[in-house]
Design an enzyme around this catalytic site. Structure first.
Site: not given
Length: 370
Positions: A73, A97, A139, A142, A168
């Site tokens: 976490d 990120y 994604h 795009n 990707d």
């Protein structure tokens, strides 16, 4: 077994879904030890799509094979401390990120440099760390659009979606290459670095020829270029039984061999017809529609003319050439996994294999890194 090239190097994978995890997996194939850090609920890819009886998707298992999974976490002090412990002993970090997220976690570039000056930090984001789109969501579709990967491809009346997601996978390979290069550079300088990688720019980097043609006003319309469907000798054709074949007879000798094999020597000189070759293409469409796939294979497989049938996906792993090369590994059972290994063979050895994904904890991993 993995290849030995990166043996002894440690990679922390903070990626989710596809690009970051695949980049880290490639480094694992080359011999690095990869530890993937996930939130307590796990990478969302575990549940994105149909799940196996164990509650996990096949895609997750395939993209994370060869790795050890640690759940932390990172919004808690304890989780961040455990991650910092891993990063202090790691050689590379891969995360995907949006720009700014690592700073919010207290793990921005300055903090990472304090923890480990030799760390190679690869940040694979959609658009890169600056510019007006830096924090914009996106994604693969795009990134393909903005990076120039859609406009020139597809049907005359519209672009088409490629599958699997090209941007990707392209960005993952570029990230793995950049990390490997940075690690080599660190051998000379002793210093790590920050790598700003963009999924969109991985596609954009391929577009020099198309952008030049567009700037000169010489870019053909969609479906009319030599390699996009405008040439009859470089097309996909439908057979009598609804299957498909490819013809890529670009060189004159291959085109001549094809024309002679189908008893149409009158087509040989028409290879140079102006693009798009609408009339000649229609004649080839009628030709291929007159026989089944099996009949075309019998006729053209022995001919040196760049002809190949289009296997359905369920048939690919059993293709005789793919079987002979050993890149595809099938795990049988009621929920089979068909794993595609890295397409690399060193000194005649088979492609590097991957162990199944396994779970551990940060304490056990750090004990093994001492």
């Amino acid at each position: 077994m993995p290849l030995p090239f990166l043996a002894g190097l440690r990679v922390v994978d903070l990626g989710q879904y596809l690009p970051g995890p695949y980049a880290a997996q490639l480094l694992g194939d080359l011999g690095a030890t990869v530890v993937k850090v996930e939130p307590p609920a796990g990478d969302p890819l575990r549940r994105l799509g149909p799940t196996d009886s164990d509650g996990t998707t096949a895609a997750y298992k395939l993209l994370n094979a060869g790795k050890t999974i640690v759940r932390l976490d990172l919004k808690s002090a304890g989780g961040r401390a455990a991650l910092e412990g891993l990063l202090a002993k790691a050689d590379a970090l891969i995360e995907s990120y949006r720009p700014g997220v690592m700073d919010k976690l207290g793990l921005g570039r300055e903090r990472l440099r304090e923890i480990n000056p030799g760390l190679v930090h690869a940040s694979l984001s959609g658009w890169g760390y600056d510019g007006p789109y830096a924090t914009r969501a996106g994604h693969d579709l795009n990134y393909m659009a903005v990076g120039g990967g859609l406009d020139g491809s597809g049907l005359p009346d519209r672009p088409v979606i490629s599958y699997l997601p090209v941007a990707d996978f392209a960005s993952a390979q570029q990230t793995a290459l950049a990390v490997a290069g940075a690690l080599l550079g660190r051998e000379r300088t002793g210093q790590g670095c920050f790598l700003d990688l963009s999924i969109m720019e991985s596609v954009l980097g391929w577009q020099g020829m198309t952008l030049t043609a567009a700037a000169r006003g010489t870019m053909p319309k969609r479906g009319e270029a030599l390699l996009s469907g405008g040439a009859a000798c470089y097309r996909i054709y439908r057979t009598a039984d609804g299957r498909f074949v490819t013809l890529s007879a670009l060189e004159a000798k291959f085109w001549q061999g094809f024309c002679e094999a189908v008893d149409r020597p009158d087509w040989i000189d028409r290879q140079e017809d102006p693009l798009p070759q609408t009339a000649l293409t229609a004649e080839l469409e009628a030709l291929f529609a007159g026989r089944t796939l099996a009949e075309w294979k019998t006729l053209l497989d022995p001919v040196d003319c760049c002809f190949e049938a289009v296997p359905e996906l369920a048939e690919v792993h059993a293709h005789p050439h793919i079987t002979a090369r050993g890149q595809v590994r099938v795990t049988p059972g009621p929920e089979p996994l068909v794993e595609t290994l890295m397409g690399l063979r060193v000194d005649g050895a088979p492609p590097p294999e991957r162990a199944p994904v396994q779970e551990s904890d940060a304490t056990a991993v750090l004990a093994g890194w001492e």
